[in-house]
Design an enzyme around this catalytic site. Structure first.
Site, short mmCIF file in Angstrom:
data_model
loop_
_atom_site.label_atom_id
_atom_site.label_comp_id
_atom_site.label_asym_id
_atom_site.label_seq_id
_atom_site.Cartn_x
_atom_site.Cartn_y
_atom_site.Cartn_z
N HIS A 135 14.58 -2.51 -11.96
CA HIS A 135 13.66 -3.32 -12.61
C HIS A 135 13.94 -3.67 -14.03
O HIS A 135 14.45 -3.08 -14.73
CB HIS A 135 12.08 -2.36 -12.98
CG HIS A 135 12.00 -1.52 -11.72
ND1 HIS A 135 12.38 -0.39 -11.41
CD2 HIS A 135 11.21 -1.70 -10.46
CE1 HIS A 135 11.92 0.08 -10.36
NE2 HIS A 135 11.18 -0.64 -9.91
N GLU A 144 6.97 1.37 -2.75
CA GLU A 144 7.58 0.34 -3.44
C GLU A 144 6.58 -0.78 -3.18
O GLU A 144 6.59 -1.39 -2.16
CB GLU A 144 8.94 0.17 -2.93
CG GLU A 144 9.93 1.28 -3.14
CD GLU A 144 10.37 1.19 -4.69
OE1 GLU A 144 9.99 0.29 -5.72
OE2 GLU A 144 11.38 2.20 -5.25
N CYS A 202 19.98 -1.75 -7.63
CA CYS A 202 18.42 -2.49 -7.64
C CYS A 202 17.86 -1.69 -8.79
O CYS A 202 18.31 -0.68 -9.12
CB CYS A 202 17.88 -2.20 -6.31
SG CYS A 202 17.93 -0.42 -5.75
N GLU A 244 6.72 -4.24 -4.49
CA GLU A 244 7.65 -5.04 -5.45
C GLU A 244 7.70 -6.57 -5.17
O GLU A 244 7.61 -6.98 -4.10
CB GLU A 244 8.89 -4.45 -5.37
CG GLU A 244 9.07 -3.04 -5.89
CD GLU A 244 10.39 -2.45 -6.01
OE1 GLU A 244 10.61 -1.44 -7.12
OE2 GLU A 244 11.34 -2.71 -5.09
N TYR A 248 7.45 -6.87 -0.84
CA TYR A 248 6.94 -6.00 0.05
C TYR A 248 6.38 -5.06 -0.61
O TYR A 248 6.28 -4.86 -1.63
CB TYR A 248 8.52 -5.63 0.87
CG TYR A 248 9.45 -5.21 -0.54
CD1 TYR A 248 9.29 -4.03 -0.91
CD2 TYR A 248 10.48 -5.92 -0.90
CE1 TYR A 248 10.32 -3.54 -2.00
CE2 TYR A 248 11.32 -5.56 -1.91
CZ TYR A 248 11.23 -4.23 -2.34
OH TYR A 248 12.08 -3.89 -3.26
N TRP A 277 13.46 0.08 1.50
CA TRP A 277 13.57 -1.43 1.21
C TRP A 277 14.79 -1.92 1.36
O TRP A 277 14.76 -3.28 1.69
CB TRP A 277 13.48 -1.77 -0.42
CG TRP A 277 14.45 -1.27 -1.16
CD1 TRP A 277 15.72 -1.51 -1.63
CD2 TRP A 277 14.35 0.06 -1.79
NE1 TRP A 277 16.31 -0.68 -2.28
CE2 TRP A 277 15.66 0.20 -2.69
CE3 TRP A 277 13.43 1.29 -1.75
CZ2 TRP A 277 15.73 1.66 -3.23
CZ3 TRP A 277 13.76 2.52 -2.55
CH2 TRP A 277 14.76 2.50 -3.17
N HIS A 311 4.71 3.45 -9.26
CA HIS A 311 4.95 3.96 -7.75
C HIS A 311 4.34 4.70 -7.08
O HIS A 311 4.52 5.11 -5.92
CB HIS A 311 6.53 4.25 -7.94
CG HIS A 311 7.69 3.13 -8.08
ND1 HIS A 311 8.08 3.01 -9.67
CD2 HIS A 311 8.62 2.38 -7.38
CE1 HIS A 311 9.00 2.09 -9.51
NE2 HIS A 311 9.16 1.70 -8.08
N GLU A 317 25.44 1.34 -13.59
CA GLU A 317 25.58 1.93 -12.53
C GLU A 317 26.93 2.16 -11.95
O GLU A 317 27.36 3.15 -11.57
CB GLU A 317 24.66 1.48 -11.41
CG GLU A 317 23.09 1.90 -11.78
CD GLU A 317 22.22 1.69 -10.63
OE1 GLU A 317 22.58 1.41 -9.48
OE2 GLU A 317 21.07 1.66 -10.74
N HIS A 357 4.82 -5.04 -9.09
CA HIS A 357 5.79 -4.99 -10.11
C HIS A 357 7.08 -5.82 -10.03
O HIS A 357 7.37 -5.92 -8.79
CB HIS A 357 5.97 -3.85 -10.75
CG HIS A 357 6.79 -2.94 -9.91
ND1 HIS A 357 6.15 -1.89 -9.14
CD2 HIS A 357 8.12 -2.43 -9.73
CE1 HIS A 357 6.89 -1.33 -8.24
NE2 HIS A 357 8.29 -1.57 -8.53
#
Length: 197
Positions: free
Chosen positions: A85, A130, A83, A132, A119, A175, A41, A103, A48
């Site tokens: 990874h 970001e 959101c 991604e 993006y 994002w 990042h 979460e 990624h």
């Protein structure tokens, strides 16, 4: 947490936190390697794999979360339901379901793929980027929430009109609109025309 080959590999067994690795991809989303999360990042960012989840209640309202103030990236801003990874080798669908439960303390009653979007969004406040290839998911939530306070400061369900009002006055993740706009066709299919998405 459900144990899968990917989560078993990335769950520390000795009580110490291992470095979190992300899956690096090319422009077509093909895996080309791994990188440590923070390094991926840092400007200019490394492309990624990521995922974004949009969950709705029975009235077609979208669940937003305010990211906890202790997070190193985009603390305190509003964003989509969940959101994150995937671990290297973890399917994006499995990662989305896992992180939603971790979460929010709740699992979706329905979760469906909603395409991908690529993006590049710098975050001016943190200096992080970001970069991604994001897998999108939409779904329904019919159980009560038990948010993890280390991840989430607050949650709220919103209609499209309420989202527009909130977006005009509150700070959202860099994002957020990109992933919401990319997911809108699947959101409309899920919630129906009366929800207004």
């Amino acid at each position: 947490m459900p144990i899968t080959p990917a989560t078993a590999t990335h769950s520390p067994s000795n009580g110490t936190a291992d470095a979190i690795l992300l899956e690096l991809v090319d422009e077509d989303g093909v895996t080309i390697g791994t990188a440590e999360k923070l390094a991926a990042h840092q400007a200019p960012g490394q492309l990624h794999r990521a995922f974004s989840v949009f969950l709705f209640d029975e009235r077609g309202r979208l669940l937003l979360q305010q990211r906890a103030l202790g997070k190193y990236h985009s603390p305190g801003v509003w964003s989509n339901t969940c959101c994150g990874h995937p671990y290297p080798g973890e399917a994006p669908f499995a990662a989305a379901a896992r992180r939603t439960y971790e979460e929010l303390g709740a699992s979706p009653s329905l979760l469906a793929e909603a395409g991908t979007v690529r993006y590049n969004h710098p975050d001016p406040d943190s200096g992080l980027v970001e970069q991604e290839y994001n897998h999108l998911f939409v779904g329904l939530l019919q159980s009560s929430l038990r948010p993890d306070p280390e991840e989430i400061g607050e949650t709220v369900f919103v209609t499209p009109a309420e989202l527009a009002e909130r977006h005009a006055k509150d700070t959202f993740s860099a994002w957020f609109m990109t992933v919401l706009d990319a997911a809108r066709p699947a959101v409309r299919e899920l919630t129906g025309p009366s929800a207004g998405w």
